[in-house]
Design an enzyme around this catalytic site. Structure first.
Site, PDB file in Angstrom:
ATOM      1  N   ASP A   1       0.788  -0.790   0.125  1.00 33.03           N
ATOM      2  CA  ASP A   1       0.426  -0.007   0.068  1.00 33.03           C
ATOM      3  C   ASP A   1       0.449   1.090   0.202  1.00 33.03           C
ATOM      4  O   ASP A   1       1.547   0.768   1.091  1.00 33.03           O
ATOM      5  CB  ASP A   1      -0.920  -0.007   0.835  1.00 33.03           C
ATOM      6  CG  ASP A   1      -2.078   0.862   0.748  1.00 33.03           C
ATOM      7  OD1 ASP A   1      -1.694   2.272   0.470  1.00 33.03           O
ATOM      8  OD2 ASP A   1      -3.248   0.133   1.158  1.00 33.03           O
TER       9      ASP A   1
ATOM     10  N   LYS B   1      -6.719   9.909   1.800  1.00 31.87           N
ATOM     11  CA  LYS B   1      -4.652   9.347   2.215  1.00 31.87           C
ATOM     12  C   LYS B   1      -3.914   9.212   0.497  1.00 31.87           C
ATOM     13  O   LYS B   1      -2.382   8.868   1.195  1.00 31.87           O
ATOM     14  CB  LYS B   1      -5.113   7.912   3.214  1.00 31.87           C
ATOM     15  CG  LYS B   1      -5.249   8.797   4.593  1.00 31.87           C
ATOM     16  CD  LYS B   1      -5.061   7.310   5.254  1.00 31.87           C
ATOM     17  CE  LYS B   1      -6.091   7.923   7.048  1.00 31.87           C
ATOM     18  NZ  LYS B   1      -6.077   6.462   7.221  1.00 31.87           N
TER      19      LYS B   1
ATOM     20  N   TYR C   1     -10.856  12.789  -3.694  1.00 28.92           N
ATOM     21  CA  TYR C   1     -10.644  12.715  -5.341  1.00 28.92           C
ATOM     22  C   TYR C   1      -9.451  14.094  -5.418  1.00 28.92           C
ATOM     23  O   TYR C   1      -8.555  14.312  -5.777  1.00 28.92           O
ATOM     24  CB  TYR C   1     -11.245  11.589  -6.303  1.00 28.92           C
ATOM     25  CG  TYR C   1     -10.329  11.201  -7.651  1.00 28.92           C
ATOM     26  CD1 TYR C   1      -9.723  10.439  -7.423  1.00 28.92           C
ATOM     27  CD2 TYR C   1     -10.491  12.156  -8.565  1.00 28.92           C
ATOM     28  CE1 TYR C   1      -8.830  10.147  -8.335  1.00 28.92           C
ATOM     29  CE2 TYR C   1     -10.325  11.687  -9.942  1.00 28.92           C
ATOM     30  CZ  TYR C   1      -9.241  10.470  -9.289  1.00 28.92           C
ATOM     31  OH  TYR C   1      -8.553  10.538 -10.689  1.00 28.92           O
TER      32      TYR C   1
END
Ligand code: NAD
Ligand code: UDP
Length: 309
Positions: A56, A89, A143
């Site tokens: 990630d 994030k 976004y």
């Protein structure tokens, strides 16, 4: 070169990995497989110059590389709104992690930014100088604002730490390897037409988008990354502008079948019009799209026929 591609198992990322491998580079593809798929890179998995790392971007990572392409982030509205805090994030912390790595290993770092930084634009077509018209608290903000903050970080790392950045603003791009359930308009219309289901137009269908075929975009990425005249931001997209009604009619014509067009409510903050001004790309990287919408749609329909069939 050794090149890291974050989001490399996604739609655009997997095409970029193909291109970089074909050009003779070593590629590390980092992806958490949220919207990406191993199928997209299955053909590369045994390649001696290709590595896949499931990771990630929010968690720090270290690789000795010459270039970093940062593409990790869900791009379709249903996917980026599924966990909006995680989307912000991913954009913001993911950018910090890529920039920190670029600073440490002196790599050039590329940010996949977006036409969404212009929001629901009051300037048409959109030029890079335009600052945008973005709602900071709406459903698309995770976004849009995440990507805007990532741009800020890229330019601050460049000014403060001399990190060698390239920031590109991508306009709607489509092609093989989009997810059938991705929720973006081109894949939705094609899959609906192939299954004989209703074609769902949101709103009155008069809103516009400009659609670029993936191969054209990847050519733009590579040319932009490997020039030294500008760091961006630079628009990359196809200036051909279409209403969603036109797109639905063209898709129906190409697929055939018996689908009907139906109208559904327009999602909130849905931009009314969007068209890139690509004068900068034309001048600096001598780039413009080569594949017209009808041709690109035919290639994408051929892909989805196998997936859906
Ligand atoms: P995509 O959803 O197919 O690809 C995104 C990839 O990032 C996926 O493989 C996903 O699993 C991965 N990812 C998501 N969150 C992650 C995380 N936290 N850590 C690691 N990997 C993660 O979408 P795409 O269309 O290929 O978009 C790629 C990039 O280009 C995105 O950054 C997107 O914002 C940008 N972009 C795309 C378009 C477009 O029209 N396709 C337009 C503007 C910008
Ligand atoms: N759209 C639509 N039907 C669908 C999916 C999307 O009419 O099934 C519309 C959507 O409201 C928007 C446009 O198509 O006006 C492009 O949507 P997409 O999600 O592909 O991209 P974005 O809005 O992020 O540009």
């Amino acid at each position: 070169m050794r090149i890291l591609v974050t989001g490399g198992a996604g739609f655009l990322g997997s095409h970029l990995c193909d291109r970089l491998i074909n050009d003779g580079n070593d590629v590390i593809c980092l992806d958490n497989l949220f919207t990406g798929r191993k199928e997209n890179i299955a053909h590369l998995l045994g390649h001696p110059r290709f590595e896949f790392v499931r990771h990630d971007v929010v968690d720090p990572f270290k690789f000795e590389v010459d270039q970093i392409f940062n593409l990790a982030c869900p791009a379709s509205p249903p996917h980026y709104q599924y966990n909006p805090i995680k989307t912000t994030k991913t954009s913001v912390i993911g950018a910090i992690n890529c920039l920190g790595l670029a600073k440490r290993v002196k790599a050039r770092v590329f940010q996949a930014s977006t036409s969404e930084v212009y929001g629901d634009p009051e300037m048409h077509p959109q030029r890079e100088e335009y600052w945008g018209h973005v709602n900071p608290i709406g459903l698309r903000s995770c976004y849009d604002e995440g990507k805007r903050c990532a741009e800020t970080l890229f330019f601050d790392y460049n000014r403060e730490n001399k990190v060698d950045i390239r920031v590109i603003r991508i306009f709607n791009t489509y092609g093989p390897r989009m997810l059938a359930n991705d929720g973006r308009v081109v894949s939705n219309f094609i899959v609906q037409a192939l299954k004989g289901e209703d074609i769902t137009i949101y709103g009155d269908g008069k809103q516009t988008r400009s659609f670029c075929f993936v191969d054209d975009l990847i050519e733009g990425f590579v040319r932009f990354m490997n020039q030294t005249e500008i760091i961006g931001p630079m628009n990359c997209g196809n200036p051909g502008e279409f209403t969603m009604l036109q797109l639905a009619e063209l898709t129906l014509k190409l697929v055939g079948g018996r689908s009907k067009i139906v109208f559904k409510p327009l999602p909130s903050d849905d931009p009314k019009q969007r068209q890139p001004d690509i004068s900068l790309a034309r001048r600096v990287i001598k780039w413009e799209p080569q594949i017209p919408l009808e041709e690109g749609l035919k290639r994408t329909i051929a892909y989805f026929s196998k997936q859906v069939g």
